[in-house]
Design an enzyme around this catalytic site. Sequence first.
Site, mmCIF file in Angstrom:
data_model
loop_
_atom_site.group_PDB
_atom_site.id
_atom_site.type_symbol
_atom_site.label_atom_id
_atom_site.label_comp_id
_atom_site.label_asym_id
_atom_site.label_seq_id
_atom_site.Cartn_x
_atom_site.Cartn_y
_atom_site.Cartn_z
ATOM 1 C CE LYS A 1 16.236 -13.864 12.432
ATOM 2 N NZ LYS A 1 17.189 -14.695 13.209
ATOM 3 N N GLY B 1 20.458 -18.707 4.047
ATOM 4 C CA GLY B 1 20.066 -19.785 4.952
ATOM 5 C C GLY B 1 19.550 -20.962 4.155
ATOM 6 C CB SER B 2 17.726 -23.959 5.172
ATOM 7 O OG SER B 2 16.604 -23.361 5.767
ATOM 8 C CB THR B 3 16.272 -24.618 0.053
ATOM 9 O OG1 THR B 3 17.574 -24.488 -0.538
ATOM 10 C CG2 THR B 3 15.222 -24.569 -1.030
ATOM 11 N N GLY C 1 14.154 -20.087 2.904
ATOM 12 C CA GLY C 1 14.137 -19.167 1.761
ATOM 13 C C GLY C 1 12.748 -19.102 1.115
ATOM 14 C CD GLU D 1 23.556 -15.659 -2.459
ATOM 15 O OE1 GLU D 1 23.665 -16.794 -2.946
ATOM 16 O OE2 GLU D 1 23.922 -14.629 -3.049
ATOM 17 C CB CYS E 1 25.875 -22.451 1.298
ATOM 18 S SG CYS E 1 26.939 -21.074 0.935
ATOM 19 C CD GLU F 1 22.749 -27.436 2.508
ATOM 20 O OE1 GLU F 1 21.659 -27.110 3.006
ATOM 21 O OE2 GLU F 1 23.562 -26.614 2.045
HETATM 22 P P1 NAD Z 1 18.043 -21.377 8.508
HETATM 23 O O1 NAD Z 1 17.267 -21.265 7.254
HETATM 24 O O2 NAD Z 1 17.535 -22.267 9.567
HETATM 25 O O3 NAD Z 1 18.200 -19.954 9.208
HETATM 26 C C1 NAD Z 1 18.771 -18.856 8.529
HETATM 27 C C2 NAD Z 1 18.221 -17.579 9.125
HETATM 28 O O4 NAD Z 1 16.831 -17.520 8.839
HETATM 29 C C3 NAD Z 1 18.365 -17.483 10.645
HETATM 30 O O5 NAD Z 1 18.679 -16.147 10.982
HETATM 31 C C4 NAD Z 1 16.973 -17.839 11.128
HETATM 32 O O6 NAD Z 1 16.644 -17.272 12.369
HETATM 33 C C5 NAD Z 1 16.108 -17.250 10.019
HETATM 34 N N1 NAD Z 1 14.777 -17.833 9.909
HETATM 35 C C6 NAD Z 1 14.382 -19.092 10.218
HETATM 36 N N2 NAD Z 1 13.046 -19.236 9.985
HETATM 37 C C7 NAD Z 1 12.610 -18.049 9.501
HETATM 38 C C8 NAD Z 1 11.343 -17.572 9.061
HETATM 39 N N3 NAD Z 1 10.255 -18.346 9.070
HETATM 40 N N4 NAD Z 1 11.262 -16.301 8.608
HETATM 41 C C9 NAD Z 1 12.346 -15.502 8.571
HETATM 42 N N5 NAD Z 1 13.562 -15.898 8.995
HETATM 43 C C10 NAD Z 1 13.699 -17.155 9.444
HETATM 44 O O7 NAD Z 1 19.509 -21.749 8.059
HETATM 45 P P2 NAD Z 1 20.759 -22.012 8.990
HETATM 46 O O8 NAD Z 1 20.559 -23.349 9.617
HETATM 47 O O9 NAD Z 1 21.020 -20.844 9.859
HETATM 48 O O10 NAD Z 1 21.945 -22.065 7.919
HETATM 49 C C11 NAD Z 1 22.260 -23.207 7.225
HETATM 50 C C12 NAD Z 1 21.704 -23.133 5.813
HETATM 51 O O11 NAD Z 1 22.126 -21.930 5.199
HETATM 52 C C13 NAD Z 1 22.206 -24.240 4.923
HETATM 53 O O12 NAD Z 1 21.142 -24.775 4.172
HETATM 54 C C14 NAD Z 1 23.188 -23.551 3.991
HETATM 55 O O13 NAD Z 1 23.368 -24.153 2.768
HETATM 56 C C15 NAD Z 1 22.601 -22.200 3.881
HETATM 57 N N6 NAD Z 1 23.624 -21.213 3.536
HETATM 58 C C16 NAD Z 1 23.622 -20.709 2.264
HETATM 59 C C17 NAD Z 1 24.590 -19.797 1.870
HETATM 60 C C18 NAD Z 1 24.588 -19.239 0.479
HETATM 61 O O14 NAD Z 1 25.165 -18.199 0.289
HETATM 62 N N7 NAD Z 1 23.964 -19.860 -0.476
HETATM 63 C C19 NAD Z 1 25.552 -19.384 2.775
HETATM 64 C C20 NAD Z 1 25.527 -19.897 4.071
HETATM 65 C C21 NAD Z 1 24.535 -20.815 4.432
#
Ligand code: NAD
Length: 501
Positions: free
Chosen positions: A190, A243-245, A248, A265, A299, A401
């Site tokens: 996704k 994505g975000s913590t 996660g 991640e 990130c 962050e």
């Molecule tokens: P986000 O957590 O809002 O979204 C990431 C993904 O998760 C999106 O596809 C979103 O649709 C999905 N998502 C959101 N809620 C969900 C749920 N309840 N269940 C399942 N999936 C869900 O993050 P973002 O705003 O897209 O990205 C930014 C964040 O990602 C920052 O915190 C950044 O540090 C982190 N990031 C980490 C890495 C790494 O490798 N550590 C790399 C890139 C980004």
Amino acid sequence: MTLPLEYEVTLPDGQKYIQPAGLFINNEFVKSIAGKTIDSINPSTSEINGSVYAAEAEDVDVAVKAARTAFKSWKRITGVERGDLLNKVADVFEKQRDLIGSIEAWDSGKTKEQNAVYDIDECISCFRYFAGWADKVQGKVIQNDPKKLAYTIHEPYGVCGQIIPWNYPLAMAAWKLAPALAAGNVVVLKTSEITPLSLLYVAKIFKEVGFPAGVVNILSGYGATAGKALASHLGVDKIAFTGSTATGKLIQQAAAANLKAVTLECGGKSPLIIRKDADIEQAVKWAAFGIMSNQGQICTSTSRIYVHEDVHDEFVEAYRSHVISDYPQGDMFNSKAVVGPQVSKIQHDKILSYIEIGKQEGAKVVLGGEKNTEGALAKGYFIKPTIFTEVKPTMRIVNEEIFGPVVVIGKFKTDEEVIEYANGTQYGLGAAIFTKDIVAAHSMASEIEAGMVWINSSNDSDVHIPFGGVKLSGVGRELGEYGLSMYTQAKAIHVNLGNKL
Ligand code: NAD
């Protein structure tokens, strides 16, 4: 009006292409069952670039079933064949580097020439690297008892769910798809609802190069619906998330439904330490690259800089001048622009609110600190590269962050003191140390709580080397052999060679 399954697009640089808008399931683009759609917004104009169909739980179910069916025959093909297919994907990326780079820039706000095309190179390296592993997934023979032969087989999990963010839409997809497929898994991925366009275009490449139907399925969709359905689906064997913590944690909970293997991640607040014996010119360059590239939406961005008090003022002056000269801001298709717009209004507003918090907390702005409203940029989500000095360890801008082109610079006296600062947040993704003293460098690298440490560089990501974090930055690793190992599980086979009961 019903959204068509594909439409022609003319990009701002004049290139034309056909944008798919459907869900990519079983090698076909299909409408979502409920017909819901997502608009993709152009970050430099805030206008709609295009729309796509949005998956919901019932669509996720269809995709997972397609993947499970495909796994029955996909698991029987050879590693050489899997590697060939991955190399063919890399070939197409190479041929279409310019077009795919333009689509990625248009969708995400990355400046094309100075940023987006390098993500395409990253995808090429990643597909080729894991293509090389596909026929080298090997178990072990375990020797103890001469009357027993024991060995392990490294088997794919089966159906892997993958959820990616918007900051590197194609590169994050490549980091997940390539090892999963190399190891013999099938995938339902996704994309982020903020950047759905580029990977839908790439989806058809998998079909064109010969991946069987159902092996790669790509869904656009919102996190709270499609993402949640994928993470909790009982037909998914493993979930990988970037994505975000906060998200996660939700994924890990949802994955508990059937005890899925999980890799996460997540976020970071990575420190960059400059000792007084450092090469200041190099430190300046890497420290700017580590936070100002990709609009600070990285990130691992080294968003906290700690400089020894004896070289602090010299560093700040040189750093400020370097950011001004080497990080010009502009539209994605301005070939000289390095820093583009933030990806969305939500991120733009969040970053500006952090800048206000920093000012109220008493930090000093030595560069930027506001929205860029020059000419046409006023229509987009442009925030000026921002440098704060005179920060204190308790400030929110030092601990949280921000995910934008905003850096905080603090001072330190001793190595012990700066290690305490470095380890003082809940995150543990990356860390950088600048010094010429090899003993200090390696000692500090060992003391720092982070999944990755760069000595005399920053954000030096490499497909051969594992990537990932500790603490609230995540679980598991991507890239390198460690990344491949996240997509197999060992099966132990015991063969009795004469032991009698
Ligand atoms: P986000 O957590 O809002 O979204 C990431 C993904 O998760 C999106 O596809 C979103 O649709 C999905 N998502 C959101 N809620 C969900 C749920 N309840 N269940 C399942 N999936 C869900 O993050 P973002 O705003 O897209 O990205 C930014 C964040 O990602 C920052 O915190 C950044 O540090 C982190 N990031 C980490 C890495 C790494 O490798 N550590 C790399 C890139 C980004």
